[in-house]
Design a protein around this motif. Structure first.
Motif, mmCIF file in Angstrom:
data_model
loop_
_atom_site.group_PDB
_atom_site.id
_atom_site.type_symbol
_atom_site.label_atom_id
_atom_site.label_comp_id
_atom_site.label_asym_id
_atom_site.label_seq_id
_atom_site.Cartn_x
_atom_site.Cartn_y
_atom_site.Cartn_z
ATOM 1 N N LEU A 183 35.571 35.063 -51.197
ATOM 2 C CA LEU A 183 34.200 34.590 -50.991
ATOM 3 C C LEU A 183 33.215 35.756 -51.054
ATOM 4 O O LEU A 183 32.145 35.647 -51.650
ATOM 5 N N LEU A 184 33.561 36.870 -50.428
ATOM 6 C CA LEU A 184 32.715 38.053 -50.480
ATOM 7 C C LEU A 184 32.600 38.581 -51.902
ATOM 8 O O LEU A 184 31.502 38.923 -52.364
ATOM 9 N N ARG A 185 33.705 38.620 -52.599
ATOM 10 C CA ARG A 185 33.690 39.122 -53.988
ATOM 11 C C ARG A 185 32.871 38.210 -54.901
ATOM 12 O O ARG A 185 32.151 38.680 -55.766
ATOM 13 N N ALA A 186 32.969 36.893 -54.666
ATOM 14 C CA ALA A 186 32.215 35.955 -55.505
ATOM 15 C C ALA A 186 30.718 35.997 -55.191
ATOM 16 O O ALA A 186 29.891 35.672 -56.043
ATOM 17 N N SER A 187 30.357 36.420 -53.984
ATOM 18 C CA SER A 187 28.940 36.429 -53.618
ATOM 19 C C SER A 187 28.222 37.689 -54.077
ATOM 20 O O SER A 187 26.998 37.739 -54.076
ATOM 21 N N MET A 188 28.957 38.712 -54.472
ATOM 22 C CA MET A 188 28.340 39.952 -54.947
ATOM 23 C C MET A 188 27.904 39.805 -56.398
ATOM 24 O O MET A 188 28.627 39.246 -57.210
ATOM 25 N N PRO A 189 26.720 40.333 -56.711
ATOM 26 C CA PRO A 189 26.285 40.260 -58.122
ATOM 27 C C PRO A 189 27.130 41.191 -58.981
ATOM 28 O O PRO A 189 27.603 42.226 -58.542
ATOM 29 N N ARG A 190 27.318 40.759 -60.205
ATOM 30 C CA ARG A 190 28.088 41.583 -61.150
ATOM 31 C C ARG A 190 27.204 42.688 -61.709
ATOM 32 O O ARG A 190 25.995 42.527 -61.841
ATOM 33 N N GLY A 191 27.832 43.789 -62.058
ATOM 34 C CA GLY A 191 27.094 44.890 -62.690
ATOM 35 C C GLY A 191 26.754 44.524 -64.125
ATOM 36 O O GLY A 191 27.385 43.657 -64.747
ATOM 37 N N LYS A 192 25.704 45.168 -64.664
ATOM 38 C CA LYS A 192 25.310 44.880 -66.052
ATOM 39 C C LYS A 192 26.348 45.431 -67.012
ATOM 40 O O LYS A 192 26.823 46.545 -66.864
ATOM 41 N N ALA A 193 26.674 44.621 -68.017
ATOM 42 C CA ALA A 193 27.635 45.052 -69.031
ATOM 43 C C ALA A 193 26.899 45.909 -70.051
ATOM 44 O O ALA A 193 25.763 45.636 -70.411
ATOM 45 N N HIS A 194 27.526 46.948 -70.543
ATOM 46 C CA HIS A 194 26.884 47.857 -71.508
ATOM 47 C C HIS A 194 26.876 47.256 -72.857
ATOM 48 O O HIS A 194 27.554 46.774 -73.526
#
Length: 82
Positions: free
Chosen positions: A71-82
């Motif tokens: 749940l914590l991992r899913a709630s974090m925004p993903r980093g921008k892909a290069h």
């Protein structure tokens, strides 16, 4: 075909209590569980009950921790892909 016709009779013999007398253990088990020895009821059955209780608690805590992690991992925004 004769074997198929005798199948219900064989099944009833296998589950019949007249061939094997079973002893009623309810009163013995009631004495164990009603005894006032300071133990909680879920571990009064002995070592097997204690092991099953600890296994259940371990699985429950591990599952809760695993669920919270995802749940914590899913709630974090993903980093921008290069």
């Amino acid at each position: 075909m004769r074997h198929l016709l005798s199948l219900p009779q064989l099944a009833s013999r296998a589950f019949s209590t007249t061939t094997r007398q079973m002893r009623n253990k309810v009163l013995e088990r009631q004495k164990v569980f009603l005894e006032d020895n300071g133990l909680p009821v879920h571990i009064k059955g002995g070592t097997t009950d204690v092991l099953l209780y600890r296994l259940t608690m371990t699985i429950t805590l591990a599952g809760t921790a695993f669920s919270c992690y995802w749940l914590l991992r899913a709630s974090m925004p993903r980093g921008k892909a290069h």
